[in-house]
Design an enzyme around this catalytic site. Structure first.
Site, PDB file in Angstrom:
ATOM      1  N   ASN A   1      37.913  36.710  36.867  1.00  0.00           N
ATOM      2  CA  ASN A   1      36.677  37.505  36.924  1.00  0.00           C
ATOM      3  C   ASN A   1      36.817  38.722  37.853  1.00  0.00           C
ATOM      4  O   ASN A   1      35.838  39.384  38.166  1.00  0.00           O
ATOM      5  CB  ASN A   1      35.497  36.627  37.384  1.00  0.00           C
ATOM      6  CG  ASN A   1      35.705  36.066  38.784  1.00  0.00           C
ATOM      7  OD1 ASN A   1      36.695  36.371  39.448  1.00  0.00           O
ATOM      8  ND2 ASN A   1      34.778  35.248  39.256  1.00  0.00           N
TER       9      ASN A   1
ATOM     10  N   ASP B   1      41.313  32.564  52.596  1.00  0.00           N
ATOM     11  CA  ASP B   1      40.112  31.748  52.363  1.00  0.00           C
ATOM     12  C   ASP B   1      40.363  30.255  52.511  1.00  0.00           C
ATOM     13  O   ASP B   1      41.511  29.798  52.574  1.00  0.00           O
ATOM     14  CB  ASP B   1      39.520  32.051  50.966  1.00  0.00           C
ATOM     15  CG  ASP B   1      40.606  32.306  49.908  1.00  0.00           C
ATOM     16  OD1 ASP B   1      41.726  31.786  50.065  1.00  0.00           O
ATOM     17  OD2 ASP B   1      40.328  33.024  48.943  1.00  0.00           O
TER      18      ASP B   1
ATOM     19  N   HIS C   1      37.908  38.612  41.027  1.00  0.00           N
ATOM     20  CA  HIS C   1      37.742  38.361  42.470  1.00  0.00           C
ATOM     21  C   HIS C   1      39.055  38.561  43.233  1.00  0.00           C
ATOM     22  O   HIS C   1      40.145  38.400  42.692  1.00  0.00           O
ATOM     23  CB  HIS C   1      37.103  36.993  42.755  1.00  0.00           C
ATOM     24  CG  HIS C   1      37.963  35.790  42.560  1.00  0.00           C
ATOM     25  ND1 HIS C   1      37.456  34.564  42.180  1.00  0.00           N
ATOM     26  CD2 HIS C   1      39.305  35.589  42.712  1.00  0.00           C
ATOM     27  CE1 HIS C   1      38.430  33.693  42.113  1.00  0.00           C
ATOM     28  NE2 HIS C   1      39.568  34.277  42.431  1.00  0.00           N
TER      29      HIS C   1
ATOM     30  N   GLU D   1      33.466  37.073  44.937  1.00  0.00           N
ATOM     31  CA  GLU D   1      33.126  37.009  43.523  1.00  0.00           C
ATOM     32  C   GLU D   1      32.412  38.294  43.080  1.00  0.00           C
ATOM     33  O   GLU D   1      31.947  39.071  43.938  1.00  0.00           O
ATOM     34  CB  GLU D   1      32.212  35.788  43.281  1.00  0.00           C
ATOM     35  CG  GLU D   1      32.822  34.448  43.711  1.00  0.00           C
ATOM     36  CD  GLU D   1      33.894  33.919  42.747  1.00  0.00           C
ATOM     37  OE1 GLU D   1      34.598  34.729  42.101  1.00  0.00           O
ATOM     38  OE2 GLU D   1      34.035  32.686  42.662  1.00  0.00           O
TER      39      GLU D   1
END
Ligand code: F6R
Length: 242
Positions: free
Chosen positions: A136, A67, A138, A143
């Site tokens: 979280n 990313d 990811h 996400e």
């Protein structure tokens, strides 16, 4: 999914490094999927060391990063491209043209995403993909709520992700709100996946990953459906495992 409990961050990095060294020596043209963030830094230091000792070469390796932040060019010190140059690429013999990081300053992101996918396909897919784990759940910047069928795409970052990553940014810089990320389906096409996690702050996510159900609300849970995944988590990250 295989879980290896490492003693601490250093042990996690060394164990991951040993797996990578084997892979690099086993394959003629290794295609590596790389991650940024705090987690893989120790692994990259170990790989640099092994390269300097002549145990491995990156001469025929190709890499694809997961990313990049939208709006940050590769020469921006806050960009992931810059991070990769600093933490790994500048210290090994991987040919510059063999390293790929999605562009954070593309003119057309639909085209950038398509081209990124095509380059991975043309390289005959990723042999070994490294992943960190978001608090979280990811993976990459996918996400919670991201479809499992997603391919390389532009994502809106969660507030929790922007807060977690703020410490990387020089003062005066805000964490961008959007990023370009390999999709979940793209990640799942890698032949082998190594997910690393370290520290108490990842304990809840590791427990959810290992013991929880498979749900798009926790992206990493899809890894249960992959046939070759190794999770290397240190003791602190394993603290909440049943
Ligand atoms: C980074 C990436 C992210 C991180 C994750 C964990 O390229 O794709 O999924 O791996 O946010 O970040 P750290 O390692 O900083 O805790």
């Amino acid at each position: 999914m295989k879980l290896i409990e490492a003693k601490d961050y250093e042990d996690m990095s060394k164990q991951a490094c040993a797996l990578m060294v084997n892979k690099l020596n086993e394959l003629d043209n290794p295609v590596l999927g790389l991650a940024t963030g705090s987690t893989p830094v120790g692994l990259y230091e170990c790989l640099i060391e092994k390269y300097k000792q002549g145990e491995i070469t990156f001469e025929h390796a190709v890499s694809f990063n997961l990313d990049e932040y939208i709006g940050l060019a590769d020469d921006n010190p806050n960009s992931y491209h810059y991070f990769m140059n600093e933490k790994l690429f500048n210290h090994i013999n991987i040919p510059n043209e063999n390293t790929h990081v999605p562009s954070g300053v593309a003119e057309n992101y639909d085209i950038e995403c398509e081209q990124y996918e095509k380059m991975i396909k043309d390289a005959n897919n990723i042999d070994v993909q490294l992943l960190g784990l978001g608090v979280n759940g990811h993976i990459g910047f996918n996400e919670p709520g991201t479809p499992f069928t997603s391919r390389t795409h532009v994502v809106e970052l969660d507030e929790s992700t922007r807060n977690a990553n703020a410490h990387f940014f020089a003062s005066g810089w805000e964490v961008p709100s959007r990023a370009i990320s390999m999709g979940i389906e793209s990640i799942m096409e890698s032949k082998e996946i190594i997910l690393l996690a370290s520290g108490e702050k990842k304990a809840k996510a590791i427990a959810r990953l290992i013991n929880g159900d498979i749900s798009e609300l926790f992206p990493a849970s899809i890894l249960h459906k992959h046939s070759n995944v190794t999770v290397i988590a240190d003791k602190a990250a394993c603290a909440k495992l049943k």
